[in-house]
Every structure is written in structure tokens, then in C-alpha cells.
Design an enzyme around this catalytic site. Structure first.
Site, PDB file in Angstrom:
ATOM      1  N   GLN A  75       0.809  -1.221   0.000  1.00  0.00           N
ATOM      2  CA  GLN A  75       0.000   0.000   0.000  1.00  0.00           C
ATOM      3  C   GLN A  75       0.844   1.273   0.000  1.00  0.00           C
ATOM      4  O   GLN A  75       0.322   2.363  -0.223  1.00  0.00           O
ATOM      5  CB  GLN A  75      -0.924   0.006   1.226  1.00  0.00           C
ATOM      6  CG  GLN A  75      -0.191   0.156   2.553  1.00  0.00           C
ATOM      7  CD  GLN A  75      -1.099   0.023   3.753  1.00  0.00           C
ATOM      8  OE1 GLN A  75      -1.620  -1.059   4.019  1.00  0.00           O
ATOM      9  NE2 GLN A  75      -1.301   1.130   4.470  1.00  0.00           N
ATOM     10  N   CYS A 129      -5.085   0.477   3.790  1.00  0.00           N
ATOM     11  CA  CYS A 129      -5.192  -0.955   4.084  1.00  0.00           C
ATOM     12  C   CYS A 129      -6.615  -1.456   3.920  1.00  0.00           C
ATOM     13  O   CYS A 129      -6.858  -2.594   3.501  1.00  0.00           O
ATOM     14  CB  CYS A 129      -4.698  -1.229   5.501  1.00  0.00           C
ATOM     15  SG  CYS A 129      -5.585  -0.294   6.780  1.00  0.00           S
ATOM     16  N   HIS A 132      -6.187  -1.089  11.771  1.00  0.00           N
ATOM     17  CA  HIS A 132      -5.645  -1.656  10.536  1.00  0.00           C
ATOM     18  C   HIS A 132      -6.612  -2.695   9.994  1.00  0.00           C
ATOM     19  O   HIS A 132      -7.381  -3.307  10.751  1.00  0.00           O
ATOM     20  CB  HIS A 132      -4.291  -2.297  10.838  1.00  0.00           C
ATOM     21  CG  HIS A 132      -3.530  -2.748   9.630  1.00  0.00           C
ATOM     22  ND1 HIS A 132      -3.245  -1.930   8.568  1.00  0.00           N
ATOM     23  CD2 HIS A 132      -2.993  -3.959   9.316  1.00  0.00           C
ATOM     24  CE1 HIS A 132      -2.559  -2.597   7.652  1.00  0.00           C
ATOM     25  NE2 HIS A 132      -2.402  -3.832   8.085  1.00  0.00           N
ATOM     26  N   ASN A 146      -1.642  -9.355   4.609  1.00  0.00           N
ATOM     27  CA  ASN A 146      -1.400  -7.946   4.873  1.00  0.00           C
ATOM     28  C   ASN A 146      -1.095  -7.217   3.560  1.00  0.00           C
ATOM     29  O   ASN A 146      -1.012  -7.841   2.498  1.00  0.00           O
ATOM     30  CB  ASN A 146      -0.251  -7.792   5.876  1.00  0.00           C
ATOM     31  CG  ASN A 146      -0.334  -6.517   6.673  1.00  0.00           C
ATOM     32  OD1 ASN A 146      -1.121  -5.616   6.366  1.00  0.00           O
ATOM     33  ND2 ASN A 146       0.484  -6.393   7.704  1.00  0.00           N
TER      34      ASN A 146
END
Length: 366
Positions: A166, A172, A309, A330
């Protein structure tokens, strides 16, 4: 001839004295001389600066002026010492400019591209969940007697694209939403397509682009328009731009009609959902142990009360010596964590789950 008796008496007396001294020495040994001090395990400033320069070269880091360079060096040095504090060995470096993973209970930490950031700077730039105005749909419980395997990994089914990055855009939430839709599209059509996060960053007015947002509003926007453009059609730039409105209703590479909320604070319901498809989740990723996570089952430190997150839960299983864990994709590149993934402890005693992952999970529907 003189008598030898006095001679033998003297010899006996000498032997007796010698034996007495030996016995006394054995009973009261003299202290050993002090051992020389072991060499310090701390590296000199010159060595540390050399390693910092190698780290900078590895990640292509440059700084605008000497003052900024020195500031970042001091932060990097502090993070290096933090990582080294979890070692029992005296050497914290492994290879030139690299760091060996370190044990932290069940997980490991090690240096990565975020080494010149404080934990506060890191959270500000690389997390991005924003709970403002959260209005999720009512939870949709899955019947508790539904089919649920002991292990699921959507990567092995080809339903997960490669780990993305990102950059320093707090997006995110868009990456987690895209991963969930990518998984649904693969399961439904048999085709894995990398989808556009940028269309969500640019067009989701319920979020704030690179200043944070929510996966549920992104899923809602894409469902309203019936689908999502591909990464190729609407590439990621890492900054919020002007929404290309023509890409919202047309040119879809994956379709969806709605999204659902997993019942809050229920890991059993989350597992039932993940058994069917990848699911978005909000977690707390603010700890330095998470920032420098390298592998293993992560149990904390973190808090379910301050989730900041978004990740995509793409599986779960029992392993690592019997521990249960969730597999979370992630968006910090493949050189973070376990090739871009983090394994979060599963079925913990508090209902919110590790780092709050069970607080607000969502998944798209066709």
C-alpha cells in the site's frame, strides 16, 4: 655409626606438616584470579552507521538533509536495539545489512523496511482503519452446525493474489476489501483477477483515501455498482486522485451484489465464514512487535479496543506445535512478516479475538 632414628623422626614430621598444609588448602582454596571481562556485544557507532548505510541501500532510502538523516539513523538504531533485546546471543546481525529473526514468545521479530520509523509514524502511514461513522449491516449468523473443516487455506486453492504494498498511503481498508472480492470471484468463476484498490481510494466517499477508511464502506460502494475494475484497468498510485466515475458502473472484472457482517466477537462464526471465502477484519497493528513481525503465531502485545488496521483473513488451521492460528494477508509487501502474511492466535479466551480481529469482520456476496 650414628643412630638414624632422629633422621626418620624429622622426615616423618616434615611429611606430616606437608599433608596438613595440603588438606588445609583443599578445605580453603585460595580465590581464583578474576576472569577477564567478556568483550562488549554492543557495536561501535562506526559499525552501526555502516550497517545503516547498507540498510538504506537495500530499501532505496534517501533523506532530504543531514539533520533528517541523523534523525532517521537514531530511530533506526533504537529499533535495532529493540530487536536485539529479544536475542540471547551476542550478535544481532545475520549477514551484511540483514537481521536474524528473534523469538518473542511464539512469534519472531526482525528488521525490515520500516526501521527508520517510530511506532507512531508507522501507524499513521501504514495502517488506516477509520471507525468514524461506522454503520455496518446487521450481523448475518451462519448456522452453527454448518460444515467447517479443521484447516482452510485459500492460497492453496488459488483464490488469493500475491501480496501487495500500500506504500505510505493509509489504504489498508481498500486492500483488505479487494482481497475478499478477489477470493469470492475466484471461488465463483474459477478465475483469479487482481482487482483495483485505487478505485476505492479515489471513489469511496465514505472513506478518506490515503487518510484512512473502512473495508465495509468500500464493499458497499462496489456492491452498489455491481463490481470492481481490475488492477490493470485502474492501477494503484498510492495517492488519492480524482474518481474515474466511468470505471464504477462499467468495465468490471469481478462482480458482487452485497456484503455481510459476521456476528461480532464470535471466532466460531468467523471460522464458518472463512471456511466459505476470504473475509476482511480490523485489528490493532500499532505495537513495535507487530511492526517488526517476522513469523510464528502472534499473540500480542495489542488491544481489541484500538483497532487501526485492516487485513484479509484467508484461512485458519492448527499447527506450530498444536497452536491454532488465523492466516491474515497484509498489504505491507511480501518482505514483511511471513512473506506478507501474519499468523494470529485463534480461539483465545477473550471474545474480540487476537488484536480485535473478531470485532467487525465482513465478506462480499455475489
Amino acid at each position: 655409626m650414628a643412630s638414624s632414628k632422629p633422621y626418620y623422626l624429622g622426615l616423618l614430621f616434615s611429611i606430616t606438616c606437608l599433608l596438613s598444609q595440603l588438606l588445609l588448602s583443599a578445605a580453603n582454596p585460595s580465590p581464583s584470579p578474576p576472569s577477564p571481562p567478556s568483550p562488549s556485544c554492543e557495536k561501535s557507532d562506526k559499525e552501526m552507521r555502516f550497517l545503516f548505510s547498507r540498510w538504506m541501500a537495500k530499501y532505496g532510502k534517501t533523506y532530504s538533509c543531514p539533520i533528517e538523516h541523523e534523525k532517521r539513523y537514531q530511530i533506526w538504531k533504537d529499533n535495532t536495539n529493540f530487536i536485539g533485546s529479544f536475542r540471547s546471543e551476542t550478535e544481532i546481525f545475520s549477514g551484511v545489512g540483514a537481521f536474524a529473526p528473534q523469538t518473542v514468545t511464539d512469534s519472531f521479530v526482525g528488521m525490515n523496511r520500516f526501521g527508520d520509523l517510530t511506532s507512531g509514524e508507522f501507524a499513521e502511514q501504514f495502517t488506516g482503519f477509520n471507525a468514524t461513522g461506522l454503520r455496518a449491516p446487521p450481523p448475518f449468523p451462519i448456522p452453527p452446525d454448518s460444515w467447517q473443516p479443521c484447516c482452510v487455506d485459500w492460497r492453496s486453492s488459488g483464490a488469493v493474489t500475491g501480496v501487495k504494498f500500500q506504500r505510505s498511503c493509509a489504504s489498508c481498508w481498500a486492500f483488505a476489501a479487494a482481497a475478499a472480492i478477489e477470493g469470492l470471484n475466484k471461488i465463483k468463476t474459477g478465475e483469479l483477477v487482481s482487482l483495483s484498490e485505487q478505485v476505492m481510494v479515489d471513489c469511496d466517499t465514505g472513506s478518506n483515501g490515503c487518510n484512512g477508511g473502512r473495508s465495509d464502506t468500500a464493499l458497499g460502494l462496489m456492491a452498489t455498482h455491481g463490481g470492481v475494475a481490475s488492477e490493470e484497468e485502474y492501477p494503484y498510485t498510492g495517492v488519492r486522485g480524482i474518481c474515474d466515475v466511468g470505471k464504477l458502473p462499467f468495465g468490471h472484472s469481478a462482480s458482487l451484489s452485497a456484503f455481510r457482517a459476521v456476528p461480532h466477537n464470535d471466532e466460531r462464526q468467523l471460522a464458518l465464514a472463512v471456511a466459505r471465502q476470504p473475509v476482511t477484519a480490523y485489528i490493532d497493528a500499532g505495537a513495535r512487535e507487530f511492526m517488526f513481525y517476522k513469523g510464528g503465531v502472534y499473540r500480542g502485545p495489542c488491544s481489541a479496543e484500538r483497532v487501526n488496521h485492516a487485513v484479509a483473513i484467508v484461512g485458519y488451521c492448527e499447527g506450530f506445535g498444536g497452536d491454532k492460528y488465523w492466516i491474515a494477508k497484509n498489504s505491507w509487501s511480501s518482505d514483511w512478516g511471513e512473506q506478507g502474511y501474519v499468523y494470529l492466535a485463534k480461539d483465545v479466551w477473550w471474545p474480540q479475538g487476537t488484536c480485535g480481529l473478531a470485532t467487525s469482520p465482513f465478506y462480499p456476496t455475489a
